[in-house]
Design a protein around this motif. Sequence first.
Motif, PDB file in Angstrom:
ATOM      1  N   THR A  56      47.916  13.839  80.956  1.00 51.52           N
ATOM      2  CA  THR A  56      48.049  14.707  82.132  1.00 51.52           C
ATOM      3  C   THR A  56      49.497  15.143  82.303  1.00 51.52           C
ATOM      4  O   THR A  56      49.776  16.242  82.776  1.00 51.52           O
ATOM      5  N   THR A  62      47.954  18.732  77.288  1.00 53.41           N
ATOM      6  CA  THR A  62      48.447  18.213  78.557  1.00 53.41           C
ATOM      7  C   THR A  62      47.809  19.016  79.682  1.00 53.41           C
ATOM      8  O   THR A  62      47.173  20.056  79.454  1.00 53.41           O
ATOM      9  N   THR A  63      48.006  18.534  80.903  1.00 56.68           N
ATOM     10  CA  THR A  63      47.557  19.290  82.073  1.00 56.68           C
ATOM     11  C   THR A  63      48.768  19.995  82.663  1.00 56.68           C
ATOM     12  O   THR A  63      49.485  19.439  83.505  1.00 56.68           O
TER      13      THR A  63
END
Length: 430
Positions: A79, A98-99
Amino acid sequence: NSAVTLGSDATVKGVTVTFVAITGDGYDLTVTGDTVFGGVATGLGDVAVTGDATVSAAITAASLAVTGTSTIGANITTTGAQEYTGAVTLSANATLATTNSNIIFSSTVNGTTANTQGITINTGTGTVTFAGAVGSSPIPLAAITITQGVVTASDDVDVGTITITSGSLTAAASGKTVTISGTITINDAYTSGAGTTKVGGDWSNSGTFTHGGGTVEFDGTSTISGTNTFNDVTVSGTATFSAVNTFNDVTVSGTATFSVANTFNNLTVNGTGTGTGTGTFGGTATVNGDLVMAGSGTITGNTTPSAKITFIVTGSKTIPDSDNIINIEASAYWAVTPSGTTNHNTKKIFAWALYTWGGSSSVNWNDDDNWDVGESPEPNTSAKIVIPASTPSEPAANVAIICAELSNAGELTLGTWTVAASTSFTNTGT
């Protein structure tokens, strides 16, 4: 040798720490020493490795930081951010996601076998920085795929294919080269710097290409689709430009075909160039090979060929001053445009003119109406003359025929006149 489940934040030290499988339940993992993730690692918090890392199975974590080298053979999803300080080696295809967070590669990114391992980037609005070379020769990566992310490659890139689905790639900085042995597909944005992008396959642009003053070289067999504004283009292979393009300088040492309207500043042809659309030259066209323009064309600068240019007239063609045009083979007359005014009634036959017998008026060699250019050939050691088979009237010479090439597939009557062809005389007729 068994799976581990964290019950709290954990710090582990060792020469080599191997996790067969690990479940984090949201807790952080800090390892001092080389680390092997041999099985799936899931639910981890922040992961920090002080040492080298080997990733053989998928990792899901809040973030990942590795100070040493990394060998990646599986997907890594966080994340938060991912940071790889040492060199990265891909042992298998891998997706790094990824976020909306950043990924930093501070060193090189390579595979283990040439054109075998590829990397997919998916970081949403996050940035990805390749600070070192990617796919260093002799082990280029198989592919770079950007599904989402803002990606910058600061050093050389050597890869089989590049696909930008959503997001952007900025590469080919000054003095750097992006080498793509296969295709580049731009569905979103590619920005090149002042360096060089070499493409061996197709260039497909349905998004945006922005040049930073550099060069794109097509050194294989390429079809260039989409609307592009290039700075300098070099064609050392075979390239077909199938859409509208704008160029600064184009140098052709291989074969280039321009299928539709294209605009050039300067054009240099050392190989073969074919234009079936409209060519607009704003600078200088220097032709040391063969250039064929089959559409309407405009030259607003000088043309200084040392070989030949063929203009196949399907529309009007204009030049500012006929004195700028030398050694041109014209398949029909040129509409000369002095001082920027169009005069479609002025016939101008250039040196290296190509004359084709039509025989629509009479058998008289000197009858202008019998020739496709609307003018009979004067004795000229540079002219090329073609007499096709089965014309309404067969030619009868009433002057000496002096030319560079004569090709007769019909019936040519010389009488007492002679033929002097300095280069070739081909007779398949009578």
